[in-house]
Enzyme design. Structure first.
Site, short mmCIF file in Angstrom:
data_model
loop_
_atom_site.label_atom_id
_atom_site.label_comp_id
_atom_site.label_asym_id
_atom_site.label_seq_id
_atom_site.Cartn_x
_atom_site.Cartn_y
_atom_site.Cartn_z
N GLU A 106 -10.95 -11.08 -5.34
CA GLU A 106 -9.52 -11.01 -5.06
C GLU A 106 -9.01 -12.25 -4.32
OE1 GLU A 106 -8.65 -7.53 -2.71
OE2 GLU A 106 -10.48 -7.72 -1.53
N ASP A 109 -4.29 -8.67 -4.76
CA ASP A 109 -4.48 -9.82 -3.88
C ASP A 109 -4.71 -11.10 -4.67
OD1 ASP A 109 -4.14 -8.97 -1.20
OD2 ASP A 109 -5.93 -7.74 -1.43
N CYS A 152 -9.87 -3.10 -10.42
CA CYS A 152 -9.32 -1.97 -9.69
C CYS A 152 -7.96 -2.31 -9.08
CB CYS A 152 -10.29 -1.49 -8.61
SG CYS A 152 -10.65 -2.75 -7.39
N HIS A 195 0.82 -1.22 0.00
CA HIS A 195 0.00 0.00 0.00
C HIS A 195 0.84 1.26 0.00
CE1 HIS A 195 -3.14 -2.93 0.56
NE2 HIS A 195 -3.82 -2.06 -0.14
C1 PEP Z 1 -6.40 -5.54 -4.85
O1 PEP Z 1 -6.19 -6.43 -4.03
O2 PEP Z 1 -6.09 -5.65 -6.06
C2 PEP Z 1 -7.03 -4.28 -4.45
C3 PEP Z 1 -7.41 -3.38 -5.34
O3 PEP Z 1 -7.17 -4.05 -3.11
P1 PEP Z 1 -5.95 -3.61 -2.15
O4 PEP Z 1 -4.77 -3.31 -3.02
O5 PEP Z 1 -6.40 -2.42 -1.40
O6 PEP Z 1 -5.76 -4.81 -1.30
MG MG Z 2 -7.10 -6.29 -2.10
#
Ligand code: PEP
Ligand code: MG
Length: 580
Positions: free
Chosen positions: A444, A468, A515, A191
């Site tokens: 995911e 994920d 996303c 993140h």
């Molecule tokens: C993902 O897992 O691709 C996602 C968009 O969620 P995050 O990156 O916040 O886990």
């Molecule tokens: Mg995720």
């Protein structure tokens, strides 16, 4: 000491500047007993650290006033007032003499008590509880003779070099003072990397041993040049290398300028097939940036970012205001708000969650929201969302993260229905809003991917979280820099999973978007278009690049590519294919 280091590319762009070595405060506060006749010395030690802290705060205030602004400088005045307030220091001194404990522990505890007292007062004082934490960390650092640099208080542009950064460290950065980021730890979909991309800060992660190397240099001013697209970091570069980086920075800037012409154009192929391109955001203020960058909507609002960088959860009213700001910025468009996805690398210290040996496989996302101990967080969020929906000019879609199966989806939907009933009975909602909402899930986990046909019966829409999905499909930790080679979406297993998800969703007439970070990678755009994806949601910085790719092709070209991708047997085959 000139040398070259190779890390993992995390956020594109070139940065050249002096580096700031960030070696944060260890979370452990020392706690030990002292002798009764050591009380005087311990108190003197505390007084000395307080005096240095006060001097430092005064200097910071003056510096920030000149270089940043009065409002920002006032924060340090507020800190000085608290530091000079007897309530905090008397409490610490009393603990040293009464409990015979060391100064660090005495101050920590006194600050704890002081914050608790403030938390019970009104919201102005609640905000001061954050300041008290900052102050105690500053004084404790001086008690231990450590550096007190705080990333949020930078006053001149630097490249931050750290072992690792927490998402909360990165979220609080002022991009105006951060030229670039280099960390020893972390993967490209951590993140921290995601936030860096969102803020347009060039970043390299997984640059092994860079902090130690630079710390051993023992010079204060070390120049660094980095390329966030290749992961290369040049330490103390010579004039020739420096000139090459300056040219690359200029070219990068020119490319971005050229792509700006695409800002108001749609992502439509030469033969008229249209894909929505939307933005991933984490804070209400990101909405404006996303609109200006040409996003058609929000494909992912990571609401857990509202919970970072503070000491208590945001209240219902605060959340209502954050959601309403984003919805207002996208009137007439769609905003997908993801409910809390706490856990994994997004830990929230004040929630005091139990430590887990595998946080990414633990109490995360919807699991945490549904767990009895944390349901209040979920309910508060759903209340704020439903209230925001009532007045919204934008379509609000609610998305649950980390759903494995129908049972979890049903439970989450039941919470939503129940929350609406309560709001109606309280008069907080005038009319039912659920009919106007769409309720969907992130895909995911491999479980959700395999159960798409079942989930399609009860989810209105899907959004693929490739960060994920790749981590769980390949069983490779997205945070582990050593696994960056393995943890990549351009892997035949991940590609096939994505294809199956999109195809099943479309077969069941369900809207499906993406996303995860792959959505913003222009190399993948035609493959996703060829599969029939409805929307690609990404960091606003990537929108133009993806639009350019889609506008250059036709649907049949994209569909032909899909066949080649699905026939690929190895990640290397895919690399070659996407490179071509
Ligand atoms: C993902 O897992 O691709 C996602 C968009 O969620 P995050 O990156 O916040 O886990
Ligand atoms: Mg995720």
């Amino acid at each position: 000491m000139a040398s070259t280091l190779h890390g993992v590319p995390a956020a594109s762009g070139i940065a050249i500047g002096t580096c700031l070595l960030y070696d944060p405060v260890p979370p452990e506060v020392p706690h030990y007993s002292i002798d009764a006749n050591g009380v005087g010395a311990e108190r003197a030690r505390l007084e000395r650290a307080v005096k240095i802290s006060a001097q430092e705060l005064g200097q910071l205030r003056d510096h920030v006033h000149v270089h940043v602004g009065k409002q920002e400088a006032d924060i340090f005045d507020a800190h000085l007032l608290i530091l000079e307030d007897d309530a905090l220091l008397d409490g610490a001194h009393a603990r040293i003499s009464d409990e015979l404990v060391n100064a660090e522990w005495a101050l920590w505890q006194a600050a704890e008590e002081f914050s608790q007292m403030l938390l019970e007062l009104d919201s102005y004082f609640q905000a001061r509880a954050n300041d008290i934490h900052d102050i105690r960390m500053r004084v404790i650092a001086h008690l231990q003779g450590r550096s007190t640099t705080q990333l949020q208080n930078l006053s001149e542009p630097v490249i931050i070099v750290a072992h690792d950064l927490l998402p909360s460290d990165t979220a609080g950065l002022n991009p105006a003072y951060v030229l670039g980021l280099v960390t020893e730890q972390g993967g490209p979909t951590s993140h921290t990397a995601i936030l860096a991309r969102q803020m347009g800060i060039p970043a390299v992660v997984g640059a092994k041993d860079i902090l130690t190397t630079l710390q051993h240099a023992h010079t204060r001013e070390i120049r660094v040049a980095l390329d966030g697209s290749t992961g290369v970091v040049e330490i103390d570069p010579d004039e020739q290398i420096l000139a090459a980086y300056q040219r690359a920075a200029q070219e990068y800037h020119q490319l971005k300028e050229q792509l700006q012409t695409l800002r108001t154009l749609s992502a439509t192929t030469r033969d008229g097939v249209h894909v929505e391109v939307a933005a991933n955001i984490g804070r209400p203020q990101d909405a404006k940036v996303a609109v200006e960058a040409g996003a058609n909507g929000v494909g992912l609002f990571r609401t857990e970012f509202l919970f970072l960088d503070r000491t208590t959860p945001p209240s219902e009213e605060e959340q209502l205001s954050a959601y309403s700001t984003v919805l207002a910025a996208f009137a007439g468009k769609t905003v997908i708000v993801r409910t809390l996805d706490i856990g994994g690398d997004k830990s929230i210290p004040y929630l005091k969650l139990q430590a887990e040996s595998n946080p990414f496989l633990g109490l995360r996302g919807i699991r945490l929201c549904l767990a009895e101990a944390h349901q209040h967080l979920f309910r508060t969020q759903l209340r704020a969302l439903l209230r925001a929906a009532e007045k919204s000019q934008a379509a609000l879609w609610i998305m649950f993260p980390m759903i494995d199966d129908l049972r979890e989806l049903r439970q989450a939907k039941a919470f939503l229905a129940e929350t609406e009933k309560i709001l109606l009975s309280e008069g907080m909602l005038q009319t039912a809003v659920q009919d106007r909402l769409r309720v969907g899930i992130m895909v995911e986990t491999p479980a959700a991917a395999l159960l798409m046909d079942v989930l399609a019966k009860e989810a209105d829409f899907f959004s693929i979280g490739t960060n994920d999905l790749a981590q769980y499909t390949l069983a490779s930790d997205r945070m582990n820099a050593s696994l960056a080679e393995l943890h990549r979406p351009f892997h035949p297993a991940v590609m096939r999973s994505i294809a199956q998800i999109v195809t099943t969703a479309r077969k069941h007439n369900r809207w499906v978007g993406m996303c995860g970070e792959l959505a913003g990678d222009a190399r993948a755009s035609l493959f996703l278009l060829g599969l029939g994806i409805n929307e690609l949601s990404m960091e606003p910085n990537s929108l133009n690049m993806v639009k350019q790719k889609i506008r250059s092709a036709t649907l049949s070209e994209a569909q032909a590519l899909v066949q080649h991708v699905l026939a690929a047997e190895t990640a290397e085959d895919l690399d070659a294919l996407f490179q071509a």
